[in-house]
Design a protein around this motif. Sequence first.
Motif, short mmCIF file in Angstrom:
data_model
loop_
_atom_site.label_atom_id
_atom_site.label_comp_id
_atom_site.label_asym_id
_atom_site.label_seq_id
_atom_site.Cartn_x
_atom_site.Cartn_y
_atom_site.Cartn_z
N THR A 9 24.34 55.84 29.82
CA THR A 9 25.45 54.91 30.05
C THR A 9 26.33 54.85 28.81
O THR A 9 25.85 55.07 27.68
CB THR A 9 24.94 53.49 30.39
OG1 THR A 9 24.03 53.05 29.37
CG2 THR A 9 24.23 53.49 31.73
N ILE A 36 27.31 57.60 32.91
CA ILE A 36 27.76 56.44 33.67
C ILE A 36 28.61 55.59 32.75
O ILE A 36 28.12 54.99 31.79
CB ILE A 36 26.56 55.62 34.20
CG1 ILE A 36 25.60 56.53 34.98
CG2 ILE A 36 27.04 54.45 35.05
CD1 ILE A 36 26.22 57.23 36.15
N LEU A 60 31.07 52.44 31.73
CA LEU A 60 31.09 51.02 32.08
C LEU A 60 32.48 50.40 31.97
O LEU A 60 32.64 49.20 32.24
CB LEU A 60 30.11 50.26 31.17
CG LEU A 60 28.66 50.75 31.22
CD1 LEU A 60 27.81 49.99 30.22
CD2 LEU A 60 28.09 50.64 32.62
N THR A 89 31.36 46.96 37.45
CA THR A 89 30.58 46.00 36.66
C THR A 89 30.82 44.56 37.07
O THR A 89 30.52 43.63 36.33
CB THR A 89 30.91 46.15 35.16
OG1 THR A 89 32.32 46.04 34.96
CG2 THR A 89 30.43 47.49 34.65
N ARG A 106 22.04 48.02 34.31
CA ARG A 106 21.47 49.36 34.21
C ARG A 106 20.23 49.50 35.10
O ARG A 106 20.06 50.50 35.80
CB ARG A 106 21.11 49.65 32.75
CG ARG A 106 20.62 51.03 32.49
CD ARG A 106 20.51 51.27 31.01
NE ARG A 106 19.27 50.76 30.44
CZ ARG A 106 19.00 50.74 29.13
NH1 ARG A 106 19.91 51.18 28.27
NH2 ARG A 106 17.84 50.29 28.70
#
Length: 350
Positions: A92, A127, A129, A149, A172
């Motif tokens: 992430t 990934i 955010l 998110t 996560r």
Amino acid sequence: MKTSIESNNNALVARGGQINLLVRRPMQIFFIFFVGFGLVFMFVNNYNSPVTSIPVLSQYFIAATTTINNDNKLEIVLRNASMENNTVIITTLNDAWAEPNSIFDIFLESFHVGIETERLLNHLVVITLDEKAHARCQSLHPHRYQLETKGSNFTSEAFFMTKVYLDMMWRRIEFLGAVLEMGYSFVFTDTDIMWLRNPVNQFYDDGDFQIACDYFNGDSNDLNNLPNGGFTYVKSNKKTIWFYKFWFNSRSIYPKILSQNVLNKIKMNPLIHDIKLKIRFLNTTYFSGFCQVGKEFNEVCTMHANCCVGLDNKVNDLKILLQDWAKYMKLPHKTKLDSHPSWSVPQSCK
């Protein structure tokens, strides 16, 4: 005035109401007893069952946590990055760690200078955010997915144990559980982990859920090991899908606690034993970190900037770590095998 007929009728209605009430009360009591008995039976049956199927009662309370497993964009990204056994590597990334010369650049560099790691970039899914991180990732890596998110702002540095940090860690766990539901196994890696060797050969064949440690006590089966959620290898099956839902929903029981600390609290839960989830803890000789530094250059696979607070401190020490690795890689093969170099880190992370 009421007639005698009306009075008699009223009396009959009153007596009928009393009779109905007397009939209803035992029925209500019986219904409550029946439902209560049923719930107790379900609990006992599920608790004692050898779980080749997941406990029904606990499944009832652990509802689906996310809908991203219906996202076609994510499915395409995972499919394109997947290995032959439907396994992907996942990390992430937010804007603070995606800045030039920051964590993400060092992370990618480690794959290029590691032993048999560069090809693993073909299976890495980033990934993102936030939009800034996603935009930077577009120019650096082909397999990426921007995660919704839900109004949270994960753009800036998330300081350890702040609400933003905790929310990001739980998001996560929720996301990774959805990946398992989609049928993909994964190696999850924090971006402050350097990939120095291909770690695949160090995974256990019988482990459903395998996790690195801040401190490893020498027994990979011992639940008393102290896990670190920054590096995990998880196989997609009914047991792990259930486990990730159980883990995620446990946040309501342990509010304001880090997800890996919640894992420490639930790892010995009888339900986890009941489903026969095989948990293995990864040896810090191979999966090392600043908490417990692996000394063997010839065996280390990954090195994590754990036990370290502050983005600048992590960046400084990870750059020094890669300098140590570059010196080691320049040694002749025989010298590598015979020498015992030592790491120059941690420094800022002390």
